[in-house]
Design a protein around this motif. Structure first.
Motif, short mmCIF file in Angstrom:
data_model
loop_
_atom_site.label_atom_id
_atom_site.label_comp_id
_atom_site.label_asym_id
_atom_site.label_seq_id
_atom_site.Cartn_x
_atom_site.Cartn_y
_atom_site.Cartn_z
N SER A 1 0.84 -1.20 0.00
CA SER A 1 0.00 0.00 0.00
C SER A 1 0.87 1.25 0.00
N ASN A 2 0.31 2.31 -0.52
CA ASN A 2 1.02 3.57 -0.60
C ASN A 2 0.93 4.29 0.74
N GLU B 1 -6.16 0.92 -2.35
CA GLU B 1 -5.28 0.13 -3.23
C GLU B 1 -6.08 -0.87 -4.05
N TYR C 1 -7.31 0.43 -7.48
CA TYR C 1 -6.38 0.84 -8.54
C TYR C 1 -6.69 0.10 -9.84
N GLN D 1 -3.46 5.37 -8.56
CA GLN D 1 -2.94 5.59 -7.20
C GLN D 1 -2.94 7.07 -6.81
#
Length: 236
Positions: free
Chosen positions: A2-3, A177, A180, A218
């Motif tokens: 995950s970002n 996420e 996406y 994202q």
């Protein structure tokens, strides 16, 4: 993976806020009232601060957080009238720790025809009494701060929110996420979550009413509207 990169909210809700022509009066310059007064002043609004305590009025004038401030007893309708409080679009009653003064002040404002009165409450009972005398909105700062902290801890993907009523909100959030590469149509947000997409933001701009085939990435930020219980089901 995950970002984890933090990105600021794109301030979609700035268009939902009052315009710059709106005038505010803040009655009570304790910590809560002072913070409200300072934030409004820094945002470019015209604000009049008032308090029965002369030193508090002197302090905000010295700090430059309000262009105007006066000492007055807000339980006295004549004092409010002479100060021009009844002419303001919105008045914030920030004397929540003094129940009687808070209620009398709110009643004075509504009886004089002030269009929008926001009152600070110190308890649930206090809040109910303020509503009974006509407050248009009642805030419980400690309760709301606790809720916001819990929201931040449990839903870090939410960047900003605008509560329409106790059950519905407009929320600005990072794209999860699991979303996406998928289109709005594929995500079935309306049928599966009961939510409607108002906009998709990226690079400080928004695509309003995006098409169903708009594919999410994202870097996107979603703005959705719906029931709070449905919003809580999003995989944030």
């Amino acid at each position: 993976m995950s970002n984890s990169t933090e990105r600021p909210a794109f301030s979609f809700f700035r268009n939902l806020r009052p315009n710059k022509a709106r005038q505010f009066a803040v009655i009570g310059l304790g910590r809560f009232g002072r913070a409200v007064c300072e934030t409004l002043h820094q945002s470019g609004y015209e604000v009049l601060g008032t308090d029965v305590n002369e030193s508090r009025v002197a302090d905000i004038l010295a700090a430059g957080i309000s262009a105007h401030a006066v000492v007055l007893d807000s339980t006295n309708p004549l004092a409010l009238k002479e100060a021009g409080i009844f002419e303001f679009d919105t008045v914030i009653v920030a004397i929540g720790n003094y129940l009687q003064e808070s209620i009398i002040t709110t009643l004075n404002l509504k009886e004089a025809g002030v269009a929008y009165v926001i009152a600070k409450a110190s308890s649930d009972v206090h809040a109910k009494l303020l509503q009974k005398v006509g407050a248009d909105r009642v805030v419980l700062p400690e309760y709301e701060a606790g809720c916001n902290l819990a929201q931040t801890l449990t839903k870090p993907g939410i960047l900003d929110r605008f509560d329409l009523d106790p059950e519905h909100s407009i929320v600005e959030l990072k794209v999860p996420e699991s979303f996406y590469g998928k289109t709005i149509l594929e995500l079935r947000l309306r049928s599966d979550y009961g939510l409607n997409v108002l906009a998709i933001g990226q690079s400080q701009s928004f695509d309003i009413n995006p098409k169903p085939d708009r594919r999410l990435c994202q870097e996107d930020v979603l703005v959705v509207i719906g029931n709070k219980s449905d919003l809580d089901r999003l995989p944030l």
